[in-house]
Design an enzyme around this catalytic site. Structure first.
Site, short mmCIF file in Angstrom:
data_model
loop_
_atom_site.label_atom_id
_atom_site.label_comp_id
_atom_site.label_asym_id
_atom_site.label_seq_id
_atom_site.Cartn_x
_atom_site.Cartn_y
_atom_site.Cartn_z
N SER A 327 0.89 -1.17 0.03
CA SER A 327 -0.09 0.15 -0.08
C SER A 327 0.82 1.18 0.02
CB SER A 327 -1.03 -0.01 1.17
OG SER A 327 -2.04 -1.09 1.20
N HIS A 369 -15.45 0.37 3.77
CA HIS A 369 -15.00 1.94 4.10
C HIS A 369 -16.05 2.62 3.76
CE1 HIS A 369 -10.87 0.51 3.80
NE2 HIS A 369 -10.88 0.98 5.07
N CYS A 382 -7.81 2.40 1.78
CA CYS A 382 -8.74 1.70 1.14
C CYS A 382 -8.44 1.09 -0.21
CB CYS A 382 -10.08 2.53 0.88
SG CYS A 382 -11.43 1.62 0.10
#
Lengths: 717, 370
Positions: A327, A369, A382
């Protein structure tokens, strides 16, 4: 006339005699002229050649190894210096009773039988005046013990020498490399007699090797007049050595040391960069080896101990560890979205994942989310938001942004090698695997999984470039020239969006709330990442065997609104980003407030069992005990062990460096291929990959495996 | 003539005495340096020996030529017997023998044979009627005269001396007027025989000397060492040398045999090319004198002996110098008057004594006619 038969009268005989005497006189004259000519030729035309030969007969040169140039940090603090030590050599030609002398020395210095045998071997094959090393790195007592007995031991030469000293020990092992005696191959390459001079060391790895010519200096020479039998007549004037030039690095020695220590018991790396210049302030890979013990000649047991460690202390992870960036790429992808025209306010709905084609890609949050905009997507990491918009924007734009920010880039650094990873795109996949790019490839890549691989330095560069919008180039050599990094051409508001979103990772209810700095007015911005090592069938990446745990990653910069420092932290098998960002936090804290940073570290080190040096010493002792390395080895005095290591250093040139070389030789392509193979094997069997820290699961390689199992970055909020 | 100097003294051949003394003194100087700046063990004995032999030579130089003619045949056979004795003693005791210990002196008979062979061959040709000189069978006797000692010396084995003996005899034969074609033929024969001798007759160490002479650098630390170091000494001396007592090749023992066979290299290192040319010039004067005496001698015996003995000295000097400068294989032959060594000094001064005697003989005769 000459051959006809004739008789001679006495008068004719006298005439013949006179003629023949003249002939003989002429022959003698010819000899005289030839000899005079020859002497003239030797003495005039060849004078230079023979004068030289005569001098080289008369004068015997003993080289004095030059003092090696220092490495100093940006503030002038030494990173590598030379330490005075004592050594004992033997000049074979001056030995009277070789066997007796070696036996005496063996007793005085407590040499092992193998060492004694090595000395005898060296003496046997040495070329007369070329010294043979008996021992180095001696303490004063042993040195003195030999020195006082010198009159009884002709041919023994106790001397003061220098050995390389790295004040921060293991913290700079991977960064600087180490030095060692030249091996037979290195000598064969140059035939430089300096190479086989006892006490002379050359750079064996990384910066020490890269800057060898600068650091080496010029050897001094001790000149003595000797007879044909090698007897010394008198000492001639000696020439002092010219020390090598020092090299000033961009590194901050204290920060480097702090970063290395802060990694603690983990296997990982920390890279800190200056956002104004690209200066690399710290580049630590731990656990490491102690270059001091390498420079003295490492023992076989110590080598085995290091190479058997699953935390791979022999690999420089900052440059040669390739990890799925996970991420941490999201701010980069977001920048690609912004530059492609996506509004930061555009939202995507996250219901816990996204169906792409016939597969369902999960978000790390099973609950979802809800509606997320870019800011929340980054802060809360997310996945769904990025799955969604990545498909719309396309892989080429994302890949191009990744490259602009330094991913897949090989930097111009004075290092031995760097693995520069992969930024996958359709063209790359077609070339590499002869396969079409699929949508799920894009989906995987946007969350830094799949084929995407990068090293920790690239992550730090990405962080710095994102934070500044400037094309910062990392550098290790501190030069006086003013660095003026070019702009990457991002809109300032885009940069501000990304900065704010990354700040919110910490201060805005994001995934790394605990990373906030314990400082009044400096806020850090960052992005977490968790890279899956094995498929979820093996466990959840946290509560499982160490080697199956997820890698933890974190990129950061501070202050968030006016970036000055950027860093990346990668912890192998840390179980998630929570293993990484506290390190980044403390390192950043240390930059701004050394006392506060050190306070945090001291407390932790108490729990870890001391500094890396202390822990390494204990670990080595344990290893020796459990591997039944001869107890003498452990019990003998330190000086002795060093000596033992000396001998083994020779063996090392045969054994260990080959292993090292193999690792080095593992090219980028091979590394990639290796990764891909592992990934395939992993997803095909869902299994066993034990020693592959840089593995990422790749659903694309084996579609029959359910995609969610493969691409599922997990965030720990 | 000044009456202060007695006539017999004034009549001596002073130029040649001065020349010999100068050369021997220079030799002593070089030997002084070779000993590391000491008169012992070489320089002082060299000088003492020289003066003893010089006085003996000057005195012997007053002997009539007839005396030498009379002792020629007995001397030849006595020395031949001594050579045989050396050979037998060597065979009994094993190893190489060259010396006979007569109690008061170590006698090397092969050394004595060098001048004696000249006397013997000259003696023969003196007796041979002029009309017989060009007969081939007239050559048989002198060849036999030479063959006996040459073979015995060769067996010692001493290649250098046997060649010197052969050379002395052959030169006298040549000067006696024997047909040139024999020498041309012998030259061709030698070209054929030398390879055969090289492979079958020479000892290993002799063969090695020749091999290393052909390529001294091939084995710089082995048998080529002598020649290499000698060339280094001469070459590094340059034009004026490194200076007296400053030679390194000799003082640091790089140059082997620096006081005997390689004394010229020792000298050239310290005195340079200038010293080398001085020595060559000295020999030039000596040989010029010898050949002049030969040419002026009224008797055939005197002519042949004077020229033959001059050539014997020349052989020493030429072979030694050729070897030292790297033009000839290493053969153990010293440099006349310069090298340390009693035997060669005795031979040289013996030759000088006989030449002096021939010179006086001629002068006396001419004086009588005057």
């Amino acid at each position: 006339m000459l051959f006809g038969k004739k008789t001679l009268s006495a008068a004719q005989q006298e005439f013949t005699f006179t003629r023949r005497t003249m002939f003989i006189g002429g022959v003698q004259a010819v000899f005289g002229v030839v000899l005079a000519g020859r002497v003239g030729y030797l003495a005039i035309a060849q004078n230079e050649k023979y004068s030289l030969a005569s001098e080289s007969n008369r004068v015997n040169l003993t080289l004095i190894p030059p003092r090696r140039g220092w490495f100093i940090d940006r503030n002038g603090k030494p990173l590598a210096t030379n330490r005075t030590d004592f050594r004992v050599d033997i000049i074979p030609d001056r030995l009277v009773n070789a066997d007796q002398t070696v036996a005496d020395l063996a007793q005085l210095l407590a040499l092992s039988p193998e060492e004694t045998a090595r000395i005898k071997r060296d003496i046997a094959k040495s070329a007369g005046m070329q010294p043979v090393q008996v021992a180095e790195g001696l303490d004063w007592d042993r040195f003195a013990a030999v020195s006082v007995r010198l009159p009884d031991m002709p041919g023994v030469s106790p001397r003061q020498g220098y050995s390389r000293y790295y004040p921060s020990g293991p913290a700079v092992g991977h960064l600087l490399g180490y030095v060692g005696a030249a091996n037979a191959e290195e000598y064969a390459k140059t035939k430089d007699p300096l190479m086989i001079t006892p006490g002379f060391k050359i750079g064996k790895d990384n910066l020490e090797k890269y800057f060898e010519t600068t650091l080496r200096g010029k050897p001094g020479a001790k000149r003595v007049e000797v007879t044909a039998r090698g007897k010394i007549v008198r000492d001639l004037e000696s020439q002092d050595d010219v020390p090598g030039k020092s090299i000033r690095l961009t590194i901050d020695a204290d920060l480097q040391s702090y970063a290395a220590r802060r990694i603690g018991l983990e296997s990982g790396s920390v890279v800190v960069m200056d956002c104004l210049t690209g200066d690399i302030l710290a580049m630590a890979s731990m656990p490491s080896f102690d270059p001091n013990s390498f420079s003295d000649g490492i023992g076989v047991s110590e080598w085995k101990w290091l190479s058997g460690d699953d935390h791979v202390p022999l690999r420089n992870k900052t440059l040669k560890g390739l990890y799925p960036p996970a991420s941490t790429v999201k701010p980069m992808v977001a920048m690609a979205f912004l530059e492609a025209g996506l509004s930061p306010n555009a939202t995507a709905y996250c219901g816990g994942g996204l169906r792409v084609g016939d597969r369902f890609f999960r978000c790390h949050s099973r609950r979802g989310h809800g509606n997320v905009n870019m800011d929340r997507a980054i802060a809360q990491s997310c996945d769904t938001y990025f799955y969604y918009y990545a498909q719309k924007i396309g892989m080429d734009k994302i890949a191009s942004m990744a490259r602009r920010l330094g991913m897949g880039q090989e930097f111009d650094l004075p290092v031995q090698s760097q693995f520069f990873g992969t930024v996958p795109d359709p063209a790359w996949k077609l070339k590499k695997y002869n396969e079409e790019w699929r949508v799920f490839d894009t989906v995987n890549a946007t969350i830094g999984q799949g084929y995407m691989l990068s090293n920790p330095l690239q992550l730090a560069v990405m962080s710095a470039r994102l934070a500044t919008g400037k094309n910062l180039m990392p550098r290790l050599l501190l030069t006086k020239d003013k660095v003026q990094p070019k702009s990457l051409g991002f809109a300032q508001e885009h940069i501000d969006h990304v900065r704010m979103a990354m700040r919110n990772v910490i201060y805005g209810g994001g995934t790394a709330g605990r990373a906030r700095l314990p400082l009044e007015n400096i806020q850090i911005a960052g992005k977490t990442g968790t890279a899956q090592v094995v498929s979820l069938e093996k466990g959840d990446g946290k509560n499982t065997r160490w080697k199956y745990r997820d890698h933890g990653l974190f990129i950061a910069f501070a202050p968030f609104d006016d970036p000055r420092y950027a860093c990346s932290v990668v912890i192998e098998h840390g179980g998630g980003s929570a293993s990484a960002y506290p390190i980044a936090r403390d390192v950043m804290t240390y930059i701004y407030d050394r006392a506060k940073g050190m306070e945090a570290l001291t407390g932790m080190e108490a729990g870890w069992g001391g500094t890396p040096e202390q822990r390494m010493a204990r670990s080595l002792a344990r290893w020796r005990a459990s591997n039944a390395v001869p107890s003498t080895d452990a019990e003998r005095s330190e000086a002795e062990i060093k000596k033992k290591q000396e001998e083994q250093a020779k063996a090392r040139s045969a054994e260990a460096p080959e292993a090292l070389q193999r690792k080095k030789a593992l090219s980028q392509q091979e590394a990639e291929a290796e990764n891909a193979r592992r990934a395939e094997r992993l997803s095909a069997t869902g299994a066993e990959n034990s020693d592959a820290p840089d593995t990422s699961p790749s659903p694309a390689a084996s579609p029959q495996v359910p995609p969610p199992a493969a691409a599922q970055p997990v965030e720990t909020p | 003539m000044n009456s202060i100097v007695p006539a017999p003294i004034a009549r001596l051949n002073w130029p040649i005495i001065v020349l010999l003394t100068a050369m021997a003194s220079f030799g002593a100087t070089v030997l002084y340096s070779a000993a590391g700046g000491a008169f012992m063990p070489w320089s002082a004995p060299h000088m003492i020996r020289f003066f003893v032999f010089l006085i003996a030579a000057v005195i012997a130089g007053h002997l009539p030529l007839e005396f030498w003619k009379r002792v020629t045949v007995p001397a030849y056979f006595i020395i031949l017997v001594l050579l045989l004795g050396v050979e037998l003693a060597g065979a009994v005791r094993g190893g190489s023998e060259r010396w006979i210990n007569l109690g008061f002196i170590n006698l090397q008979p092969s050394e004595l044979m060098k001048p004696t062979i000249v006397l013997a061959v000259a003696f023969y040709f003196d007796r041979l009627p002029a009309s017989r000189v060009r007969d081939w069978d007239a050559m048989a006797v002198p060849l036999a005269i030479m063959a006996l000692p040459v073979t015995l010396v060769m067996l010692q084995p001493d290649l250098g001396t046997s060649l010197a003996v052969l050379f002395g005899g052959v030169v006298v034969m040549f000067l006696a007027g024997t047909p040139i074609r024999y020498y041309v033929g012998a030259g061709i024969g030698a070209m054929i025989l030398i390879p055969i001798a090289f492979f079958f007759l020479l000892h290993d160490y002799q063969r090695n000397r020749i091999l290393t002479f052909l390529d001294p650098e091939s084995d710089p630390l082995g048998t080529g060492y002598h020649i290499s170091q000698s060339k280094i000494a001469i070459g590094s001396g340059g034009i004026t040398g490194k200076g007296f007592l400053d030679g390194t090749q000799s003082h640091l023992d790089y140059l082997p045999e620096g006081h005997t066979d390689f004394v010229f290299a020792t000298m050239a290192e310290e005195w340079g090319m200038v010293g080398g040319l001085a020595i060559l010039f000295g020999f030039f004067l000596l040989f010029k004198w010898g050949l002049t005496v030969a040419s002026n001698s009224p008797s055939r015996y005197g002519r042949l002996v004077a020229a033959g003995l001059t050539c014997t000295i020349f052989f020493y000097a030429a072979v030694n110098l050729m070897m030292v400068v790297g033009f000839a294989p290493v053969v153990g032959i010293p440099l006349p008057l310069i090298s340390h060594g009693g035997s060669s000094m005795m031979t040289i001064m013996g030759c000088v004594a006989i030449i002096l005697s021939i010179e006086r003989d001629g002068k006396g005769r001419y004086r009588n006619f005057n």
